[in-house]
Write an enzyme that holds these catalytic residues in place. Sequence first.
Site, PDB file in Angstrom:
ATOM      1  N   ASN A   1       0.673  -1.183  -0.005  1.00  0.00           N
ATOM      2  CA  ASN A   1       0.066   0.068  -0.121  1.00  0.00           C
ATOM      3  C   ASN A   1       0.921   1.349   0.082  1.00  0.00           C
ATOM      4  O   ASN A   1       1.690   1.402   1.007  1.00  0.00           O
ATOM      5  CB  ASN A   1      -0.910   0.014   1.270  1.00  0.00           C
ATOM      6  CG  ASN A   1      -1.787   0.980   1.350  1.00  0.00           C
ATOM      7  OD1 ASN A   1      -1.749   2.270   0.468  1.00  0.00           O
ATOM      8  ND2 ASN A   1      -2.468   1.398   2.647  1.00  0.00           N
ATOM      9  N   TRP A   2       0.760   1.916  -1.169  1.00  0.00           N
ATOM     10  CA  TRP A   2       2.068   3.018  -1.276  1.00  0.00           C
ATOM     11  C   TRP A   2       1.662   4.180  -0.628  1.00  0.00           C
ATOM     12  O   TRP A   2       2.228   5.062  -0.471  1.00  0.00           O
ATOM     13  CB  TRP A   2       2.124   3.402  -2.839  1.00  0.00           C
ATOM     14  CG  TRP A   2       3.124   2.180  -3.497  1.00  0.00           C
ATOM     15  CD1 TRP A   2       3.700   0.871  -2.895  1.00  0.00           C
ATOM     16  CD2 TRP A   2       3.711   2.233  -4.979  1.00  0.00           C
ATOM     17  NE1 TRP A   2       4.435   0.423  -3.717  1.00  0.00           N
ATOM     18  CE2 TRP A   2       4.587   1.128  -4.974  1.00  0.00           C
ATOM     19  CE3 TRP A   2       3.549   2.950  -5.683  1.00  0.00           C
ATOM     20  CZ2 TRP A   2       5.274   0.821  -6.084  1.00  0.00           C
ATOM     21  CZ3 TRP A   2       4.444   2.786  -6.934  1.00  0.00           C
ATOM     22  CH2 TRP A   2       5.179   1.897  -7.045  1.00  0.00           C
ATOM     23  N   LYS A   3       0.193   4.244  -0.219  1.00  0.00           N
ATOM     24  CA  LYS A   3      -0.200   5.593   0.503  1.00  0.00           C
ATOM     25  C   LYS A   3      -0.123   6.706  -0.629  1.00  0.00           C
ATOM     26  O   LYS A   3      -0.278   6.421  -1.816  1.00  0.00           O
ATOM     27  CB  LYS A   3       0.165   5.752   1.725  1.00  0.00           C
ATOM     28  CG  LYS A   3       0.104   4.385   2.698  1.00  0.00           C
ATOM     29  CD  LYS A   3       0.260   4.600   3.969  1.00  0.00           C
ATOM     30  CE  LYS A   3       0.115   3.428   4.658  1.00  0.00           C
ATOM     31  NZ  LYS A   3       0.277   3.214   6.031  1.00  0.00           N
TER      32      LYS A   3
ATOM     33  N   GLU B   1      -5.306  -4.823  10.614  1.00  0.00           N
ATOM     34  CA  GLU B   1      -4.175  -3.682  10.841  1.00  0.00           C
ATOM     35  C   GLU B   1      -4.489  -3.047  12.015  1.00  0.00           C
ATOM     36  O   GLU B   1      -5.379  -2.001  12.147  1.00  0.00           O
ATOM     37  CB  GLU B   1      -4.218  -2.640   9.439  1.00  0.00           C
ATOM     38  CG  GLU B   1      -4.023  -3.227   8.253  1.00  0.00           C
ATOM     39  CD  GLU B   1      -3.322  -2.276   7.200  1.00  0.00           C
ATOM     40  OE1 GLU B   1      -2.383  -2.600   6.564  1.00  0.00           O
ATOM     41  OE2 GLU B   1      -3.902  -1.322   7.071  1.00  0.00           O
TER      42      GLU B   1
ATOM     43  N   HIS C   1      -9.101   1.505   4.819  1.00  0.00           N
ATOM     44  CA  HIS C   1      -7.877   1.788   5.613  1.00  0.00           C
ATOM     45  C   HIS C   1      -8.229   2.622   6.719  1.00  0.00           C
ATOM     46  O   HIS C   1      -8.851   3.595   6.502  1.00  0.00           O
ATOM     47  CB  HIS C   1      -6.750   2.316   4.702  1.00  0.00           C
ATOM     48  CG  HIS C   1      -5.643   2.263   5.210  1.00  0.00           C
ATOM     49  ND1 HIS C   1      -4.885   3.172   6.388  1.00  0.00           N
ATOM     50  CD2 HIS C   1      -4.431   1.019   5.290  1.00  0.00           C
ATOM     51  CE1 HIS C   1      -3.588   2.777   6.787  1.00  0.00           C
ATOM     52  NE2 HIS C   1      -3.602   1.580   5.965  1.00  0.00           N
TER      53      HIS C   1
ATOM     54  N   SER D   1       3.463  -2.024  10.114  1.00  0.00           N
ATOM     55  CA  SER D   1       5.145  -2.407  10.315  1.00  0.00           C
ATOM     56  C   SER D   1       5.623  -3.618  10.117  1.00  0.00           C
ATOM     57  O   SER D   1       6.470  -4.174  10.602  1.00  0.00           O
ATOM     58  CB  SER D   1       5.390  -1.847  11.932  1.00  0.00           C
ATOM     59  OG  SER D   1       5.115  -0.544  11.995  1.00  0.00           O
TER      60      SER D   1
ATOM     61  N   GLY E   1       5.057   1.198   4.266  1.00  0.00           N
ATOM     62  CA  GLY E   1       6.492   1.499   4.303  1.00  0.00           C
ATOM     63  C   GLY E   1       7.654   0.853   3.552  1.00  0.00           C
ATOM     64  O   GLY E   1       8.294   1.129   2.554  1.00  0.00           O
TER      65      GLY E   1
ATOM     66  N   GLY F   1       2.842   2.225  10.536  1.00  0.00           N
ATOM     67  CA  GLY F   1       3.638   3.471  10.623  1.00  0.00           C
ATOM     68  C   GLY F   1       4.447   3.843  11.735  1.00  0.00           C
ATOM     69  O   GLY F   1       5.082   4.779  11.763  1.00  0.00           O
TER      70      GLY F   1
ATOM     71  N   GLU G   1      -6.563   4.835   7.771  1.00  0.00           N
ATOM     72  CA  GLU G   1      -5.993   6.646   7.786  1.00  0.00           C
ATOM     73  C   GLU G   1      -7.410   7.000   6.815  1.00  0.00           C
ATOM     74  O   GLU G   1      -7.532   8.142   7.142  1.00  0.00           O
ATOM     75  CB  GLU G   1      -4.825   6.494   6.608  1.00  0.00           C
ATOM     76  CG  GLU G   1      -3.522   6.131   7.433  1.00  0.00           C
ATOM     77  CD  GLU G   1      -2.498   5.506   6.752  1.00  0.00           C
ATOM     78  OE1 GLU G   1      -2.448   5.564   5.419  1.00  0.00           O
ATOM     79  OE2 GLU G   1      -1.578   5.197   7.284  1.00  0.00           O
TER      80      GLU G   1
HETATM   81  P1  13P Z   1       3.336   0.236   7.514  1.00  0.00           P
HETATM   82  O1  13P Z   1       3.723  -1.043   6.826  1.00  0.00           O
HETATM   83  O2  13P Z   1       4.276   1.516   7.025  1.00  0.00           O
HETATM   84  O3  13P Z   1       3.270   0.279   9.032  1.00  0.00           O
HETATM   85  O4  13P Z   1       1.896   0.478   7.112  1.00  0.00           O
HETATM   86  C1  13P Z   1       1.085  -0.467   7.212  1.00  0.00           C
HETATM   87  C2  13P Z   1      -0.306  -0.140   6.388  1.00  0.00           C
HETATM   88  O5  13P Z   1      -0.924   0.868   6.805  1.00  0.00           O
HETATM   89  C3  13P Z   1      -0.574  -0.951   5.100  1.00  0.00           C
HETATM   90  O6  13P Z   1      -1.740  -0.563   4.935  1.00  0.00           O
END
Ligand code: 13P
Length: 255
Positions: free
Chosen positions: A13-15, A170, A98, A216, A238, A176, A100
């Site tokens: 997930n590149w966000k 998640e 998600h 993470s 990440g 993150g 976020e």
């Molecule tokens: P990280 O791997 O950066 O913690 O993010 C996880 C995530 O939100 C994947 O959707």
Amino acid sequence: MNKATRKADIAGNWKMNKTPAETTALINEMKPLVAGADCDVVLCVPYVDIAAAIEAAKGSNIKIGAENVHWKESGAYTGEVSADMLTACGVEYVVIGHSERRQYFGETDQTVNLRTLAALKAGLKAIVCVGETLEQRELGYTETLLKFQTKMALTNVSKEDLKNVIIAYEPVWAIGTGVTATADQADEGNGFVRAAIAEAYGADVAETVTIQYGGSMNAKNADELTAKVNVDGGLIGGASLKAEDFSIIVKAASK
Ligand code: 13P
């Protein structure tokens, strides 16, 4: 069916990262590293990078996904993108709900359900995210919350359509932050999700559903996490922005 027969899925997930040119470069770097993986490999990228991602991934085992989708087919919804628009571009997967989006953009369990239904109707594979905050965990609500979010997201999803659903557990506190859930916590959380699916569709069906862990996950902890009986791969933030690290996670899930 059990973990040995469920196919693991590693999705990046590149966000809000990468331009189209950077997308092409990163996928070109990843392709040889993930070739021949014994798990599904997906990259969910910003809308503006989709065309570049699909072009770069052609002929490889990398599938392309989006990071969100609206539930209406078309109309006056400025800034939104429909499921049919995504499939017309060659998109096969989409991340839905998600944390976020829930935290910063007012996503609710109801809109997560609407988006899921729209994605499935269009033939997309939905990666539906669920997860508790640290406060909810400390109050002892993790199981209740995960089961509720899972059942709400899957309301009116048929048994047939469930084949195109992946759930990503998640924990919000692990996203993150560099604080990964322990392998046992990830396995337990994924187990709660599987139990919710069993309550709604029966235990046999629940055994067939791919449930990822996200938060993470990285090149160092992927082996231990993906070895757990309920962890069928991961949703990677990440570490999916680094070709080498991502490929190590893909290899861990291929074992
Ligand atoms: P990280 O791997 O950066 O913690 O993010 C996880 C995530 O939100 C994947 O959707």
